[in-house]
Scaffold this active site. Structure first.
Site, PDB file in Angstrom:
ATOM      1  N   ARG A  65     -33.528  -0.736 -30.745  1.00  0.00           N
ATOM      2  CA  ARG A  65     -33.409   0.692 -30.853  1.00  0.00           C
ATOM      3  C   ARG A  65     -31.974   0.918 -31.391  1.00  0.00           C
ATOM      4  NH1 ARG A  65     -34.185   5.531 -26.586  1.00  0.00           N
ATOM      5  NH2 ARG A  65     -36.272   5.220 -27.854  1.00  0.00           N
ATOM      6  N   HIS A  95     -40.169   6.024 -35.101  1.00  0.00           N
ATOM      7  CA  HIS A  95     -40.517   5.826 -33.806  1.00  0.00           C
ATOM      8  C   HIS A  95     -41.939   5.368 -33.560  1.00  0.00           C
ATOM      9  CE1 HIS A  95     -39.663   5.230 -29.516  1.00  0.00           C
ATOM     10  NE2 HIS A  95     -39.262   6.590 -29.286  1.00  0.00           N
ATOM     11  N   GLN A 105     -43.926   4.992 -30.258  1.00  0.00           N
ATOM     12  CA  GLN A 105     -44.174   6.492 -29.298  1.00  0.00           C
ATOM     13  C   GLN A 105     -45.281   6.888 -29.941  1.00  0.00           C
ATOM     14  OE1 GLN A 105     -42.380   8.218 -26.703  1.00  0.00           O
ATOM     15  NE2 GLN A 105     -44.271   9.033 -26.836  1.00  0.00           N
ATOM     16  N   ASP A 140     -40.596  17.789 -30.675  1.00  0.00           N
ATOM     17  CA  ASP A 140     -39.579  16.787 -30.295  1.00  0.00           C
ATOM     18  C   ASP A 140     -38.301  17.731 -30.214  1.00  0.00           C
ATOM     19  OD1 ASP A 140     -38.066  14.314 -29.704  1.00  0.00           O
ATOM     20  OD2 ASP A 140     -38.235  13.809 -31.642  1.00  0.00           O
ATOM     21  N   ARG A 158     -46.636   4.790 -22.782  1.00  0.00           N
ATOM     22  CA  ARG A 158     -45.672   3.666 -23.245  1.00  0.00           C
ATOM     23  C   ARG A 158     -45.923   2.437 -22.697  1.00  0.00           C
ATOM     24  NH1 ARG A 158     -41.058   5.756 -25.828  1.00  0.00           N
ATOM     25  NH2 ARG A 158     -40.821   3.424 -26.448  1.00  0.00           N
ATOM     26  N   CYS A 194     -42.607  13.715 -26.630  1.00  0.00           N
ATOM     27  CA  CYS A 194     -42.285  12.411 -26.231  1.00  0.00           C
ATOM     28  C   CYS A 194     -41.317  12.286 -25.131  1.00  0.00           C
ATOM     29  CB  CYS A 194     -42.026  11.498 -27.466  1.00  0.00           C
ATOM     30  SG  CYS A 194     -40.374  12.249 -28.405  1.00  0.00           S
TER      31      CYS A 194
HETATM   32  N1  NVA Z   1     -36.169  12.331 -32.162  1.00  0.00           N
HETATM   33  C1  NVA Z   1     -35.536  11.939 -31.114  1.00  0.00           C
HETATM   34  C2  NVA Z   1     -36.379  10.976 -30.156  1.00  0.00           C
HETATM   35  C3  NVA Z   1     -36.046  10.392 -28.644  1.00  0.00           C
HETATM   36  C4  NVA Z   1     -37.241   9.696 -27.957  1.00  0.00           C
HETATM   37  C5  NVA Z   1     -34.286  11.124 -31.098  1.00  0.00           C
HETATM   38  O1  NVA Z   1     -34.208  10.135 -31.954  1.00  0.00           O
HETATM   39  O2  NVA Z   1     -33.333  11.109 -30.481  1.00  0.00           O
HETATM   40  N1   CP Z   2     -39.336   8.744 -25.791  1.00  0.00           N
HETATM   41  C1   CP Z   2     -38.522   7.844 -25.695  1.00  0.00           C
HETATM   42  O1   CP Z   2     -38.443   7.069 -26.455  1.00  0.00           O
HETATM   43  O2   CP Z   2     -37.700   7.987 -24.506  1.00  0.00           O
HETATM   44  P1   CP Z   2     -36.576   7.300 -24.148  1.00  0.00           P
HETATM   45  O3   CP Z   2     -35.385   7.902 -25.374  1.00  0.00           O
HETATM   46  O4   CP Z   2     -36.110   7.466 -22.844  1.00  0.00           O
HETATM   47  O5   CP Z   2     -36.687   5.871 -24.627  1.00  0.00           O
END
Ligand code: NVA
Ligand code: CP
Length: 312
Positions: free
Chosen positions: A108, A135, A138, A231, A299, A271
């Protein structure tokens, strides 16, 4: 069984074929029912997944770690704060070193170029656990969840994404195109999805009979939709823009007024983490909590399928 994903990276949905997306979703459903019935599936016995986090996480971290354990393997949490990577060791060196110890790596991170460079130098499968651009785990999970609530054949299903043209919006474009969903995204013109990914998705959707469209108007997107998704308005890394973004995205909130335009049987997905009173109201969130927490649970099952296929 022939496994086209063995040894492969999973950086985006776009790079998967229609059949590979189906393979992941079918195996995810199978693994879910095996786990629920207590049927052992220790397919990754003795294998280790490294999990590099340069951003926060609840779901991704826990579901990958539990998933590896249920598959008979183990997972190592590697925070950027502790790795030499965080002190400037090059990605290409980190990737080659970790390839000598591990059987797969989930990352990540911020820029998508970081995971691409990692994958170029690593000799083991690299899985995208979120970048600023995409992502994929997800959105594959969301497709499994939609199958469970709306039936396995997703062709012709009407889906609306309302909010920021971010990593989720981009991955929805690719995901919808692979399964024949009619997706309409409503975002401000200043915050559209990535143009290249959008264009690829429009092209990909021709083969599956789906469509991917953009509008500035949330009502137009939600009209008769079977599935409505949103989101956060300020993704990780955009915290300082939060107040400004709240103003920009105010007309894009999922609330009961907007939901009146959707199909009466529409489901709402998120998500998570969700910011009530911003991208979604408390009322709409709680009315759809069962679906949203199925989505969170899935997930685990979807990523187990990805791990088993790429690392098996
Ligand atoms: N768009 C959000 C998704 C979190 C799971 C982010 O990148 O923070
Ligand atoms: N939806 C998602 O990826 O959650 P986290 O940021 O908690 O991993």
């Amino acid at each position: 069984m022939y496994n086209p994903l063995k040894g492969r990276d999973l950086l985006s949905i776009h790079e998967l074929s229609v059949e590979e997306v189906e393979l992941i979703l079918d195996l995810a459903a199978k693994l879910k029912s095996m786990q629920k019935s207590g049927i052992p599936h220790r397919w990754l016995e003795g294998k280790t997944l490294g999990m590099i986090f340069e951003k926060s996480s609840t779901r991704t971290r826990v579901s990958f770690e539990v998933g590896m354990s249920q598959l008979g393997g183990s997972a190592l949490f590697l925070s950027n704060r502790d790795l030499q990577l965080g002190r400037g060791e090059p990605i290409k060196d980190t990737a080659r070193v970790l390839s000598r110890y591990l059987d797969g790596i989930m990352i990540r991170t911020f820029g998508h170029d970081r995971i691409e460079e990692f994958a170029e130098y690593a000799e083991i499968p690299i899985i995208n656990g979120l970048t600023d651009l995409l992502h994929p785990c997800q959105v594959l999970t969301d497709l499994l969840t939609i199958r469970e609530h709306k039936g396995k054949d997703l062709r012709g299903l009407r889906m609306a994404y309302v909010g920021d043209g971010n990593n989720m919006a981009n991955s929805y474009c690719s995901g919808a195109a692979k399964v024949g969903i009619y997706l309409t995204l409503a975002t401000p013109a200043t915050h559209k999805p990535d143009q290249k990914i959008f264009d690829y998705a429009v092209e990909d959707s021709i083969a599956t009979g789906g469509s991917v469209k953009w509008t500035e108007d949330p009502i137009e997107a939600v009209k008769n939709a079977d599935v409505v998704v949103t989101d956060t308005w300020a993704s990780m890394g955009q915290e300082s823009e939060h107040d400004e973004r709240k103003k920009i995205f105010a007309p894009y909130q999922i609330n009961s007024e907007l939901m009146e335009h959707a199909s009466p049987r529409a489901i709402v997905m998120h998500c998570l983490p969700a910011y009530r009173g911003e991208e979604i109201t408390e009322e709409v969130f709680e009315q759809n909590a069962d679906v949203i927490f199925d989505e969170a649970e899935n997930r685990l099952h979807t990523q187990k399928a990805i791990l088993a296929l790429t690392m098996g």
